[in-house]
Write a protein that holds these residues in place. Structure first.
Motif, PDB file in Angstrom:
ATOM      1  N   PRO A 148       0.657   8.315   0.362  1.00  0.00           N
ATOM      2  CA  PRO A 148       1.158   9.485  -0.354  1.00  0.00           C
ATOM      3  C   PRO A 148       1.956  10.411   0.571  1.00  0.00           C
ATOM      4  O   PRO A 148       1.656  10.519   1.753  1.00  0.00           O
ATOM      5  CB  PRO A 148      -0.119  10.195  -0.828  1.00  0.00           C
ATOM      6  CG  PRO A 148      -1.200   9.192  -0.748  1.00  0.00           C
ATOM      7  CD  PRO A 148      -0.818   8.252   0.338  1.00  0.00           C
ATOM      8  N   GLU A 153       0.846  -1.190   0.000  1.00  0.00           N
ATOM      9  CA  GLU A 153       0.000   0.000   0.000  1.00  0.00           C
ATOM     10  C   GLU A 153       0.886   1.246   0.000  1.00  0.00           C
ATOM     11  O   GLU A 153       1.792   1.355   0.826  1.00  0.00           O
ATOM     12  CB  GLU A 153      -0.867  -0.015   1.270  1.00  0.00           C
ATOM     13  CG  GLU A 153      -1.987   0.982   1.262  1.00  0.00           C
ATOM     14  CD  GLU A 153      -3.222   0.486   0.509  1.00  0.00           C
ATOM     15  OE1 GLU A 153      -4.222   1.196   0.531  1.00  0.00           O
ATOM     16  OE2 GLU A 153      -3.177  -0.606  -0.087  1.00  0.00           O
ATOM     17  N   TYR A 154       0.628   2.150  -0.900  1.00  0.00           N
ATOM     18  CA  TYR A 154       1.410   3.378  -0.936  1.00  0.00           C
ATOM     19  C   TYR A 154       0.730   4.434  -0.094  1.00  0.00           C
ATOM     20  O   TYR A 154      -0.474   4.662  -0.230  1.00  0.00           O
ATOM     21  CB  TYR A 154       1.522   3.868  -2.383  1.00  0.00           C
ATOM     22  CG  TYR A 154       2.276   5.162  -2.508  1.00  0.00           C
ATOM     23  CD1 TYR A 154       3.652   5.201  -2.290  1.00  0.00           C
ATOM     24  CD2 TYR A 154       1.630   6.352  -2.833  1.00  0.00           C
ATOM     25  CE1 TYR A 154       4.354   6.383  -2.396  1.00  0.00           C
ATOM     26  CE2 TYR A 154       2.326   7.539  -2.948  1.00  0.00           C
ATOM     27  CZ  TYR A 154       3.690   7.550  -2.723  1.00  0.00           C
ATOM     28  OH  TYR A 154       4.384   8.721  -2.822  1.00  0.00           O
ATOM     29  N   ASN A 210       1.418   6.545  -6.679  1.00  0.00           N
ATOM     30  CA  ASN A 210       0.500   7.186  -7.616  1.00  0.00           C
ATOM     31  C   ASN A 210       0.806   8.686  -7.676  1.00  0.00           C
ATOM     32  O   ASN A 210       0.018   9.462  -8.165  1.00  0.00           O
ATOM     33  CB  ASN A 210      -0.967   6.900  -7.260  1.00  0.00           C
ATOM     34  CG  ASN A 210      -1.338   7.452  -5.884  1.00  0.00           C
ATOM     35  OD1 ASN A 210      -0.534   8.086  -5.219  1.00  0.00           O
ATOM     36  ND2 ASN A 210      -2.586   7.233  -5.480  1.00  0.00           N
TER      37      ASN A 210
HETATM   38  C1  LIG Z   1      -3.109   7.622  -4.159  1.00  0.00           C
HETATM   39  O1  LIG Z   1      -3.289   6.500  -3.326  1.00  0.00           O
HETATM   40  C2  LIG Z   1      -3.702   6.806  -2.015  1.00  0.00           C
HETATM   41  C3  LIG Z   1      -3.682   5.545  -1.177  1.00  0.00           C
HETATM   42  O2  LIG Z   1      -4.197   4.452  -1.888  1.00  0.00           O
HETATM   43  C4  LIG Z   1      -5.057   7.499  -2.063  1.00  0.00           C
HETATM   44  O3  LIG Z   1      -5.458   7.862  -0.761  1.00  0.00           O
HETATM   45  C5  LIG Z   1      -4.964   8.747  -2.932  1.00  0.00           C
HETATM   46  O4  LIG Z   1      -6.222   9.336  -3.090  1.00  0.00           O
HETATM   47  C6  LIG Z   1      -4.394   8.411  -4.299  1.00  0.00           C
HETATM   48  N1  LIG Z   1      -4.164   9.656  -4.983  1.00  0.00           N
HETATM   49  C7  LIG Z   1      -4.423   9.801  -6.277  1.00  0.00           C
HETATM   50  C8  LIG Z   1      -4.072  11.150  -6.862  1.00  0.00           C
HETATM   51  O5  LIG Z   1      -4.933   8.931  -6.946  1.00  0.00           O
END
Ligand SMILES: *[C@@H]1O[C@H](CO)[C@@H](O)[C@H](O)[C@H]1NC(C)=O
Ligand SMILES: *[C@@H]1O[C@H](CO)[C@@H](O)[C@H](O)[C@H]1NC(C)=O
Ligand SMILES: *[C@@H]1O[C@H](CO)[C@@H](O)[C@H](O)[C@H]1NC(C)=O
Ligand SMILES: *[C@@H]1O[C@H](CO)[C@@H](O)[C@H](O)[C@H]1NC(C)=O
Ligand SMILES: *[C@@H]1O[C@H](CO)[C@@H](O)[C@H](O)[C@H]1NC(C)=O
Ligand SMILES: *[C@@H]1O[C@H](CO)[C@@H](O)[C@H](O)[C@H]1NC(C)=O
Length: 482
Positions: A56, A53-54, A239
């Motif tokens: 951010p 799990e990333y 992401n």
């Molecule tokens: C990126 O991933 C996170 C964790 O899964 C999520 O909370 C976030 O909204 C995502 N951001 C984008 C820009 O997709």
């Protein structure tokens, strides 16, 4: 104004007046380091690899901020500056009010196609403005501490160079939550530097997909591979921004505690700054793979530190700074003669208000190394990360100025030898202007390369050889064999 460091810096500002202080300080540092060792060699590679799990990192709107960071001119800069310079803060944690300072120099030619290279000095806790203004940046400071002269061998000739002061508490980088300074360490340094890059690339979006390299020296033997590791592993799951990292080059770098100490004492003996008896005693009584030292070992190493006297350990053949006021000096800077009083010169220049104003920073008491941070985690070896980077197709160059006695070439060689990598290019000299620039040995995935006649801060002492090495690194080619 001068800050004396209290942490265990590999590159430190010591000795306000005599070199004895320097030796003593280093000795305390070495001991302190031993007592705080936390042997957790593989946690980096384990922790992130198992994270699917990333989460951010902090990222803020950066539109239009680059223009405000543009430097019109640095006070005292020579005429004929034909490149762009930027500097300022990038917030890495808004809640804490934590921001890192950068200085960015674009290449005078073809900056839109040349790679982006991050430079980090070590310490831990020393400023990357050392690199920018005393090693490989576009200018060096004259001994007046006020005016600059051009460095013909600046690394910005071949790359866009980004200098980052890291972590918060170092140089102009700060936190409004000063308790952050008590939590400094390898982990937080890499995490903040990563967040810095994600945000900096929003501020300078034209560099987003650019080939990216990280370089640095000394304790940056931790910072550089750890940040590269963070980027490579996050690139797989993020992401947010993918950073187009291609490789690292680290100079006189601390990458493995045990072999580093062995290599250091062997170097001292083989370079005639220690006696046979002391060296023999060290070999007999010390076990550097054992964190707790013995009394007999301590006695021998104490003796070893004592024996070399008032020497600049970072370049054992260099003159030392005998006149820090520099009031007797009539010489102006020369790129071929490195001023041994460079730390005082740097402190003078960067503490001048017009300079701080030009750099877009708030009034700061700037020091070469931080006296406010406390280091909490220190990986005993970086070799597992180096292996990880190699197996993820990163270019890895380990370079070494061969007259540094602090993290000497023997330490780098012993560390690399423990990796048991197959040799692909046999040991050979490399040349510049018909002279041996140094030696190299190519391993599968890693190049070891020395710079003849260079101390700990390689480009300070051998600017032309250092630039040849750096250009070869970026080009992915070995420097000339004749
Ligand atoms: C990126 O991933 C996170 C964790 O899964 C999520 O909370 C976030 O909204 C995502 N951001 C984008 C820009 O997709
Ligand atoms: C910001 O820094 C504070 C410490 O000052 C820390 O508690 C917090 O977790 C950090 N926030 C993020 C998003 O990293
Ligand atoms: C730190 O506090 C000062 C004064 O309140 C503020 O101007 C500055 O923006 C804060 N820094 C960060 C990174 O939030
Ligand atoms: C050195 O210490 C390590 C453990 O810290 C131990 O495994 C090793 O046997 C010791 N070597 C010698 C020669 O005593
Ligand atoms: C490490 O060194 C200490 C002090 O000399 C000694 O007591 C201990 O047995 C050593 N440990 C190992 C595993 O060799
Ligand atoms: C330089 O400054 C030092 C310390 O203030 C002083 O002792 C010395 O006489 C000065 N030398 C010259 C040449 O002015």
């Amino acid at each position: 104004m001068i800050k004396v460091i209290t942490t265990f810096c590999l590159l430190a500002l010591f000795g306000l007046s005599n070199a004895d202080i320097q030796a003593n300080k280093l000795f305390e540092l070495l001991k302190l380091k031993r007592s705080i060792n936390s042997p957790i060699p593989n946690t980096w590679v384990m922790s992130k690899e198992t994270t699917k799990e990333y989460s951010p990192v902090y990222s803020a709107q950066q539109d239009g901020l680059a223009e405000g960071d543009k430097i019109d001119a640095l006070p005292g800069q020579p005429a004929g500056v034909n490149f762009n310079q930027y500097s300022g803060y990038v917030t890495v944690n808004q809640t804490a009010g934590r921001a890192l300072f950068y200085y960015f120099v674009e290449s005078p030619t073809d900056s839109s196609t040349k790679p982006l290279v991050l430079w980090l000095n070590g310490g831990p806790g020393c400023s990357s403005m050392i690199g920018a203004m005393s090693e490989l940046g576009p200018f060096r400071i004259n001994s007046d501490g006020k005016t600059l002269f051009m460095n013909d061998y600046a690394w910005s000739n071949v790359a866009n160079m980004l200098f980052l002061e890291s972590p918060a508490g170092v140089g102009f980088s700060y936190s409004n939550t000063t308790s952050d300074y008590d939590h400094s360490g390898d982990k937080n340094t890499a995490a903040d530097a990563y967040t810095f890059l994600v945000n900096w690339l929003e501020r300078f979006p034209q560099y987003k997909n650019r080939d990216f390299y990280i370089t640095g020296e000394s304790y940056a033997g931790h910072y550089v591979p750890q940040l590269a590791y963070t980027i490579v592993s996050y690139n797989k799951i993020t992401n947010q921004t993918i950073i187009n990292i291609k490789g690292i080059a680290i100079g006189n770098a601390l990458i493995d505690d045990e072999t580093s100490l062995e290599g250091m004492y062997d170097y001292w003996w083989s370079h005639a700054i220690n006696s046979d008896a002391t060296h023999k005693a060290i070999l007999k009584y010390c076990n550097f793979s054992n964190d707790s030292s013995s009394e007999l070992c301590d006695k021998s190493t104490d003796k070893a530190w004592d024996e070399w006297g008032d020497l600049d350990l970072y370049n054992i053949y260099a003159p030392i700074c005998l006149n820090p006021q520099r009031n007797a000096s009539t010489t102006t800077g020369s790129i071929n003669v490195f001023d041994p009083c460079w730390q005082y010169i740097l402190v003078d220049y960067l503490n001048s208000s017009p300079v701080q104003k030009a750099l877009n920073v708030k009034p700061t008491s700037w020091g070469v190394c931080s006296d406010v941070i406390t280091w909490n985690d220190w990986e005993t070896t970086i070799l597992p990360i180096i292996k990880y980077l190699i197996s993820n197709d990163q270019r890895v160059w380990v370079y070494s100025g061969d007259i540094d006695g602090r993290v000497p070439v023997t330490s780098s060689r012993y560390a690399i030898n423990t990796l048991n990598l197959p040799i692909e290019t046999a040991w050979r000299p490399w040349y510049l202007n018909k002279e041996v620039g140094g030696y190299l040995e190519g391993y599968k995935g890693l190049l070891l390369i020395t710079v003849r006649g260079a101390g700990h801060t390689v480009p300070s002492y051998q600017p032309q050889r250092a630039l040849t090495l750096f250009s070869s690194f970026l080009g992915g080619m070995l420097p000339p064999s004749s």
